[in-house]
Motif scaffolding. Structure first.
Motif, PDB file in Angstrom:
ATOM      1  N   ALA A 118      36.949  53.950  30.388  1.00  0.00           N
ATOM      2  CA  ALA A 118      36.512  52.973  31.383  1.00  0.00           C
ATOM      3  C   ALA A 118      36.236  51.652  30.692  1.00  0.00           C
ATOM      4  CB  ALA A 118      35.264  53.459  32.111  1.00  0.00           C
ATOM      5  N   VAL A 119      36.472  50.569  31.412  1.00  0.00           N
ATOM      6  CA  VAL A 119      36.183  49.229  30.914  1.00  0.00           C
ATOM      7  C   VAL A 119      35.311  48.527  31.946  1.00  0.00           C
ATOM      8  CG1 VAL A 119      38.293  48.239  31.910  1.00  0.00           C
ATOM      9  CG2 VAL A 119      37.157  47.083  30.005  1.00  0.00           C
ATOM     10  N   LEU A 120      34.312  47.776  31.483  1.00  0.00           N
ATOM     11  CA  LEU A 120      33.401  47.072  32.379  1.00  0.00           C
ATOM     12  C   LEU A 120      33.998  45.730  32.778  1.00  0.00           C
ATOM     13  CD1 LEU A 120      29.983  47.743  30.582  1.00  0.00           C
ATOM     14  CD2 LEU A 120      31.281  49.214  32.142  1.00  0.00           C
ATOM     15  N   VAL A 121      33.937  45.443  34.075  1.00  0.00           N
ATOM     16  CA  VAL A 121      34.472  44.195  34.620  1.00  0.00           C
ATOM     17  C   VAL A 121      33.364  43.518  35.419  1.00  0.00           C
ATOM     18  CG1 VAL A 121      36.224  43.120  36.080  1.00  0.00           C
ATOM     19  CG2 VAL A 121      36.791  45.191  34.765  1.00  0.00           C
ATOM     20  N   ALA A 122      32.907  42.352  34.954  1.00  0.00           N
ATOM     21  CA  ALA A 122      31.842  41.635  35.655  1.00  0.00           C
ATOM     22  C   ALA A 122      32.408  40.865  36.834  1.00  0.00           C
ATOM     23  CB  ALA A 122      31.131  40.676  34.702  1.00  0.00           C
ATOM     24  N   ASN A 123      31.729  40.918  37.960  1.00  0.00           N
ATOM     25  CA  ASN A 123      32.154  40.179  39.133  1.00  0.00           C
ATOM     26  C   ASN A 123      32.054  38.673  38.900  1.00  0.00           C
ATOM     27  OD1 ASN A 123      32.891  42.418  40.557  1.00  0.00           O
ATOM     28  ND2 ASN A 123      31.173  42.363  41.986  1.00  0.00           N
ATOM     29  N   ALA A 124      32.696  37.917  39.765  1.00  0.00           N
ATOM     30  CA  ALA A 124      32.878  36.490  39.524  1.00  0.00           C
ATOM     31  C   ALA A 124      31.584  35.695  39.589  1.00  0.00           C
ATOM     32  CB  ALA A 124      33.888  35.921  40.524  1.00  0.00           C
ATOM     33  N   GLU A 125      30.672  36.057  40.483  1.00  0.00           N
ATOM     34  CA  GLU A 125      29.471  35.267  40.712  1.00  0.00           C
ATOM     35  C   GLU A 125      28.223  36.121  40.517  1.00  0.00           C
ATOM     36  OE1 GLU A 125      29.307  32.107  41.301  1.00  0.00           O
ATOM     37  OE2 GLU A 125      31.447  31.689  41.596  1.00  0.00           O
ATOM     38  N   PRO A 126      27.139  35.561  39.967  1.00  0.00           N
ATOM     39  CA  PRO A 126      25.874  36.295  39.885  1.00  0.00           C
ATOM     40  C   PRO A 126      25.274  36.454  41.279  1.00  0.00           C
ATOM     41  CG  PRO A 126      25.568  34.036  39.157  1.00  0.00           C
ATOM     42  CD  PRO A 126      27.040  34.208  39.374  1.00  0.00           C
ATOM     43  N   THR A 127      24.588  37.563  41.502  1.00  0.00           N
ATOM     44  CA  THR A 127      23.955  37.834  42.792  1.00  0.00           C
ATOM     45  C   THR A 127      22.562  38.403  42.565  1.00  0.00           C
ATOM     46  OG1 THR A 127      25.043  40.010  42.816  1.00  0.00           O
ATOM     47  CG2 THR A 127      26.089  38.257  44.076  1.00  0.00           C
ATOM     48  N   VAL A 128      21.691  38.247  43.552  1.00  0.00           N
ATOM     49  CA  VAL A 128      20.338  38.785  43.454  1.00  0.00           C
ATOM     50  C   VAL A 128      20.386  40.298  43.623  1.00  0.00           C
ATOM     51  CG1 VAL A 128      19.263  36.667  44.266  1.00  0.00           C
ATOM     52  CG2 VAL A 128      19.936  38.421  45.928  1.00  0.00           C
ATOM     53  N   GLN A 129      19.288  40.975  43.276  1.00  0.00           N
ATOM     54  CA  GLN A 129      19.274  42.429  43.228  1.00  0.00           C
ATOM     55  C   GLN A 129      19.626  43.071  44.562  1.00  0.00           C
ATOM     56  OE1 GLN A 129      15.533  43.814  41.667  1.00  0.00           O
ATOM     57  NE2 GLN A 129      16.065  43.302  39.568  1.00  0.00           N
ATOM     58  N   GLU A 130      19.030  42.609  45.647  1.00  0.00           N
ATOM     59  CA  GLU A 130      19.295  43.228  46.937  1.00  0.00           C
ATOM     60  C   GLU A 130      20.765  43.107  47.316  1.00  0.00           C
ATOM     61  OE1 GLU A 130      17.280  45.158  48.970  1.00  0.00           O
ATOM     62  OE2 GLU A 130      16.138  45.116  47.110  1.00  0.00           O
ATOM     63  N   ARG A 131      21.378  41.972  47.015  1.00  0.00           N
ATOM     64  CA  ARG A 131      22.801  41.814  47.293  1.00  0.00           C
ATOM     65  C   ARG A 131      23.625  42.757  46.414  1.00  0.00           C
ATOM     66  NH1 ARG A 131      26.062  37.714  49.199  1.00  0.00           N
ATOM     67  NH2 ARG A 131      24.394  37.418  50.728  1.00  0.00           N
TER      68      ARG A 131
END
Length: 320
Positions: free
Chosen positions: A72-85
């Protein structure tokens, strides 16, 4: 007064952008080996040291289980989001895994992996204050501290925990809360002892400092979370984390972090105000009581085997 506070919070609030959904299920490597992408949150401004630790731990967890489950490879999403999101994004398949301090509510909608990853240190809260605030020159009695105005992210479990013990807490987003403190809209900002060192190193926060006498303590566990529909990933994460605890690699990684070492120093000789956490499920309490001593002890290589019954019972049931 409530209207006044609402205006303050609205003034400092910001919009959060959801990350786009993943388009690929498999990533090709050298046209021969394929690995499964694991979509994770992107780092939030000001939280890089702890984020980097969690990402490294997550990759280690996937690597140690790769023979059974695949690479498996980790892929970070494009934008930071708050915890609830982030937690909502698990259900919407924008994320495969995230991490958070746990609560009944979070475990109700997402599947927790009941192995704490931060040694319970998010339940040890130190106060960021303004420099030259003379009210904090000596240890404040609990009743006086409770009357001052604290600020926390509204959706954090810590907000409810503090309020349930009589603390005066208003909610605001993570970064605007620092501005509110600087501008004297609030009196202090309780932060997890793991976070406070690198947060105060931020050049934007030179007007702030650490309250030197007190620590608010309550049982708190940070878990990995996945979708309720992704039981296989939950099983894999639990198995990998237990392997890393048994061979001491999780403890070594955590204890070698500068923020962890700084946290241990900061906790020495402080007056403790111990309060309950009404948001812990039975499974979370059991995991906290079992794992925190294993993860926290310094001689972690002289370990005892993980109790199989404890390790398996809470992991996938989501017991409330």
């Amino acid at each position: 007064m409530k209207c006044y506070r609402c205006c303050i919070i609205a003034f400092f609030s910001f919009l959060t952008v959801a990350a786009p959904k993943a388009q690929a299920d498999v990533i090709a490597v050298n046209d021969k080996v394929s690995v499964q992408p694991l979509h994770i949150p992107r780092v939030h401004a000001g939280t890089s040291p702890f984020y980097n630790y969690v990402v490294e731990l997550l990759q280690m967890t996937m690597d140690v289980t790769s023979d059974q489950y695949g690479k498996a490879v980790l892929v970070a999403n494009a934008e930071p989001t708050v915890q609830e999101r982030q937690l909502r994004n698990l259900q919407d398949k924008y994320l495969d895994v995230t991490w958070s301090v746990t609560s009944f509510e979070r475990e109700r909608y997402s599947q927790a992996v009941y192995v704490p990853i931060a040694a319970g240190l998010f339940g040890k809260r130190l106060a960021i204050i303004r420099k030259n605030d003379l009210r904090f020159n000596s240890p404040l009695p609990l009743n006086k501290l409770q009357k001052l105005i604290a600020v926390q992210e509204e959706s954090w479990p810590d907000t409810t925990i503090l309020r349930s013990s009589g603390f005066n807490v208003i909610g605001a987003p993570y970064l605007p809360a620092f501005k509110m403190l600087k501008k004297k809209f609030v009196d202090y900002y309780p932060r997890g002892v793991l976070e406070i060192g690198y947060e105060l190193e931020n050049p934007l926060h030179t007007a702030l400092t650490l309250e030197p006498h007190l620590v608010i303590v309550y049982p708190s566990a940070m878990f990995f979370f996945v979708s309720k529909n992704n039981i296989l990933l939950a099983e894999r994460l639990e198995k990998g984390l237990n392997l890393l605890i048994e061979n001491g690699k999780l403890q070594h990684l955590l204890h070698s972090q500068e923020f962890y070492q700084h946290a241990q120093e900061q906790l020495k000789s402080r007056v403790q105000y111990i309060i309950p956490n009404p948001l812990l499920s039975d499974a979370a309490q059991q995991a906290y009581q079992h794992y925190i001593p294993l993860i926290s002890k310094q001689n972690y290589l002289k370990r005892e085997p993980i109790n199989d019954d404890l390790q398996e019972a809470p992991a996938l049931v989501g017991k409330q």
